[in-house]
Motif scaffolding. Structure first.
Motif, PDB file in Angstrom:
ATOM      1  N   GLU A  26       0.825  -1.209   0.000  1.00  0.00           N
ATOM      2  CA  GLU A  26       0.000   0.000   0.000  1.00  0.00           C
ATOM      3  C   GLU A  26       0.853   1.251   0.000  1.00  0.00           C
ATOM      4  O   GLU A  26       0.456   2.299  -0.512  1.00  0.00           O
ATOM      5  CB  GLU A  26      -0.912   0.000   1.235  1.00  0.00           C
ATOM      6  CG  GLU A  26      -2.043  -1.017   1.153  1.00  0.00           C
ATOM      7  CD  GLU A  26      -2.816  -1.091   2.442  1.00  0.00           C
ATOM      8  OE1 GLU A  26      -2.188  -0.913   3.516  1.00  0.00           O
ATOM      9  OE2 GLU A  26      -4.029  -1.337   2.398  1.00  0.00           O
ATOM     10  N   ASP A  28       3.242   2.003  -1.715  1.00  0.00           N
ATOM     11  CA  ASP A  28       3.604   2.433  -3.059  1.00  0.00           C
ATOM     12  C   ASP A  28       2.564   3.366  -3.661  1.00  0.00           C
ATOM     13  O   ASP A  28       2.825   4.053  -4.642  1.00  0.00           O
ATOM     14  CB  ASP A  28       3.777   1.201  -3.972  1.00  0.00           C
ATOM     15  CG  ASP A  28       4.977   0.361  -3.549  1.00  0.00           C
ATOM     16  OD1 ASP A  28       5.893   0.943  -2.937  1.00  0.00           O
ATOM     17  OD2 ASP A  28       4.972  -0.850  -3.825  1.00  0.00           O
ATOM     18  N   THR A  29       1.335   3.359  -3.102  1.00  0.00           N
ATOM     19  CA  THR A  29       0.268   4.202  -3.642  1.00  0.00           C
ATOM     20  C   THR A  29      -0.249   5.152  -2.572  1.00  0.00           C
ATOM     21  O   THR A  29      -1.446   5.354  -2.440  1.00  0.00           O
ATOM     22  CB  THR A  29      -0.877   3.330  -4.172  1.00  0.00           C
ATOM     23  OG1 THR A  29      -1.361   2.494  -3.109  1.00  0.00           O
ATOM     24  CG2 THR A  29      -0.429   2.474  -5.337  1.00  0.00           C
ATOM     25  N   CYS A  31      -1.084   8.574  -0.639  1.00  0.00           N
ATOM     26  CA  CYS A  31      -1.507   9.939  -0.961  1.00  0.00           C
ATOM     27  C   CYS A  31      -0.964  10.841   0.146  1.00  0.00           C
ATOM     28  O   CYS A  31      -1.405  10.762   1.295  1.00  0.00           O
ATOM     29  CB  CYS A  31      -3.029  10.007  -1.023  1.00  0.00           C
ATOM     30  SG  CYS A  31      -3.673  11.653  -1.414  1.00  0.00           S
ATOM     31  N   PRO A  47      -3.409   5.646   2.325  1.00  0.00           N
ATOM     32  CA  PRO A  47      -3.502   4.833   1.110  1.00  0.00           C
ATOM     33  C   PRO A  47      -4.489   5.449   0.126  1.00  0.00           C
ATOM     34  O   PRO A  47      -5.642   5.707   0.483  1.00  0.00           O
ATOM     35  CB  PRO A  47      -4.008   3.477   1.629  1.00  0.00           C
ATOM     36  CG  PRO A  47      -3.727   3.487   3.091  1.00  0.00           C
ATOM     37  CD  PRO A  47      -3.822   4.906   3.527  1.00  0.00           C
ATOM     38  N   ARG A  48      -4.053   5.697  -1.075  1.00  0.00           N
ATOM     39  CA  ARG A  48      -4.911   6.339  -2.070  1.00  0.00           C
ATOM     40  C   ARG A  48      -6.100   5.459  -2.448  1.00  0.00           C
ATOM     41  O   ARG A  48      -7.204   5.954  -2.672  1.00  0.00           O
ATOM     42  CB  ARG A  48      -4.086   6.672  -3.315  1.00  0.00           C
ATOM     43  CG  ARG A  48      -4.839   7.509  -4.350  1.00  0.00           C
ATOM     44  CD  ARG A  48      -3.963   7.791  -5.550  1.00  0.00           C
ATOM     45  NE  ARG A  48      -2.780   8.549  -5.173  1.00  0.00           N
ATOM     46  CZ  ARG A  48      -2.746   9.884  -5.076  1.00  0.00           C
ATOM     47  NH1 ARG A  48      -3.834  10.577  -5.306  1.00  0.00           N
ATOM     48  NH2 ARG A  48      -1.634  10.498  -4.729  1.00  0.00           N
ATOM     49  N   SER A  49      -5.882   4.147  -2.506  1.00  0.00           N
ATOM     50  CA  SER A  49      -6.923   3.255  -3.015  1.00  0.00           C
ATOM     51  C   SER A  49      -7.994   2.930  -1.978  1.00  0.00           C
ATOM     52  O   SER A  49      -9.135   2.650  -2.322  1.00  0.00           O
ATOM     53  CB  SER A  49      -6.298   1.960  -3.532  1.00  0.00           C
ATOM     54  OG  SER A  49      -5.563   1.317  -2.498  1.00  0.00           O
ATOM     55  N   SER A  90      -9.143   8.645  -3.789  1.00  0.00           N
ATOM     56  CA  SER A  90      -8.811   8.443  -5.198  1.00  0.00           C
ATOM     57  C   SER A  90      -9.754   9.226  -6.107  1.00  0.00           C
ATOM     58  O   SER A  90      -9.372   9.648  -7.196  1.00  0.00           O
ATOM     59  CB  SER A  90      -8.866   6.954  -5.542  1.00  0.00           C
ATOM     60  OG  SER A  90     -10.147   6.407  -5.226  1.00  0.00           O
ATOM     61  N   ASP A  93      -8.558  12.901  -6.865  1.00  0.00           N
ATOM     62  CA  ASP A  93      -7.410  13.088  -7.764  1.00  0.00           C
ATOM     63  C   ASP A  93      -6.465  14.165  -7.233  1.00  0.00           C
ATOM     64  O   ASP A  93      -6.115  15.113  -7.929  1.00  0.00           O
ATOM     65  CB  ASP A  93      -7.897  13.466  -9.175  1.00  0.00           C
ATOM     66  CG  ASP A  93      -6.782  13.363 -10.209  1.00  0.00           C
ATOM     67  OD1 ASP A  93      -5.853  12.564  -9.986  1.00  0.00           O
ATOM     68  OD2 ASP A  93      -6.831  14.089 -11.223  1.00  0.00           O
TER      69      ASP A  93
END
Length: 346
Positions: A26, A28-29, A31, A47-49, A90, A93
């Motif tokens: 997580e 790696d993505t 925010c 976590p962005r996702s 997410s 953006d």
């Protein structure tokens, strides 16, 4: 596992660690956002996702101590509206390093305000500054910031300047409006004699509203208070937090202030230090132009104080008394209550 934010060992329990941990995948993505509050910046990583707006608010509470229900994230928008708590990050953006402006108070500060003596003159969190600390007006780095605001910031103009008028710049929260108390209507939170004050001031001054909030909030509050539709006076323009700059004061760190030179740069030869006065309940907001600032007593606990608050009535008279002067920046506005006009200016 890795921590979202470096936390001191003494501050978190096992449950808090679990709540604020994510997997390496997580990470790696992530925010990464910056929250600006109380003249400080806080790095928040989520976590962005899987992260939501509510996750963000909980992380902000963990870092700042401001409870979720007391947070106002001014510029976190989705399709032009405040982002719902359940919205995924997410969907927003957000770019890395996106800065979120937050309003909110700590519980202990609210308790202090609620129990403050009635006649306390100093505003909570205001500054006791030395002359050396307020000598900021000619610092090159701040002049450069002001120059950028003059070039890029768009003042929301509502009317045209009137020849020969001085300029009155007004804060909103705790100056014209108790924005913390609960009420059914805006009139209950409006400072007493607001419309009489603005009507009187309008005779001699163009009036601008400058608040450390977003333009949307300014427009909503002016509508709520009936200021934007009043027929007895007209507001010249609105300025929001984007027109402010940050300055560093050794004793107090980084502070956001309202430099009047932004206005003067936008209206060269029309408004100057000689014909401008600013009312604000926090003195630090006019650190860049202390000779033009008048710290108004904060209007709080509207339900208890609206029957006895006469501040705007007295200030209306002060504005009328000093209006004939060619250079009002030479006055000591801290002593405004003791000012008496000379006979030639009556």
């Amino acid at each position: 596992m890795v921590l979202v934010r470096r936390l001191s060992a003494e501050r978190h329990t096992a449950g808090q660690v679990e709540e604020h941990c994510i997997t390496m995948a997580e990470a790696d993505t992530m925010c990464e956002l910056i929250v600006k509050w109380s003249a400080k910046e806080y790095l928040i990583s989520l976590p962005r996702s899987t992260g939501t707006v509510m996750c963000l608010k909980k992380a902000i509470e963990f870092n700042t101590g401001v409870k979720v229900e007391r947070q106002k994230l001014l510029n976190l928008k989705f399709k032009g509206k405040a982002a719902d708590d359940g919205l995924m990050l997410s969907a927003l953006d957000l770019k890395a390093g996106f800065k979120i402006m937050m309003m909110g108070s700590l519980e202990q500060d609210i308790t202090t305000v609620a129990t403050a003596p009635e006649n306390v003159d100093e505003v909570i969190n205001d500054l006791d500054l030395t002359e050396e600390e307020i000598a900021l007006e000619n610092r090159e780095e701040y002049l450069a910031k002001i120059g950028k605001r003059v070039d890029s910031y768009e003042i929301k103009m509502l009317n045209e300047p009137r020849p020969g008028k001085k300029l009155l710049v007004l804060d909103i929260d705790y100056t014209l409006f108790d924005h913390r108390s609960a009420a059914e209507t805006g009139n209950e939170l409006m400072r007493p004699f607001l419309h009489e004050f603005l009507t009187s001031a309008y005779n001699d001054y163009d009036i601008m509203i400058w608040s450390a909030t977003s333009m949307k909030w300014i427009e909503e509050k002016m509508k709520l208070l009936g200021v934007s539709t009043n027929q007895s006076y007209k507001i010249l323009a609105y300025l929001d937090y984007l027109a402010m700059i940050s300055v560093h004061v050794p004793k107090h760190g980084l502070l956001d202030v309202k430099p009047l030179a932004v206005i003067w740069g936008k209206f060269p030869g029309v408004y100057t230090s000689k014909n401008t006065i600013m009312f604000d309940d926090i003195r630090r907001n006019f650190l860049m132009n202390p000779q033009n600032g008048l710290r108004i007593r904060a209007f709080r606990e509207a339900h208890l104080n609206r029957d006895k608050d006469r501040e705007l009535l007295y200030l209306a008279q002060y504005l009328k008394d000093i209006a004939p002067l060619e250079d009002i920046s030479q006055l000591n506005h801290r002593s405004w209550e003791r000012y008496r006009p000379s006979k030639k200016h009556k």
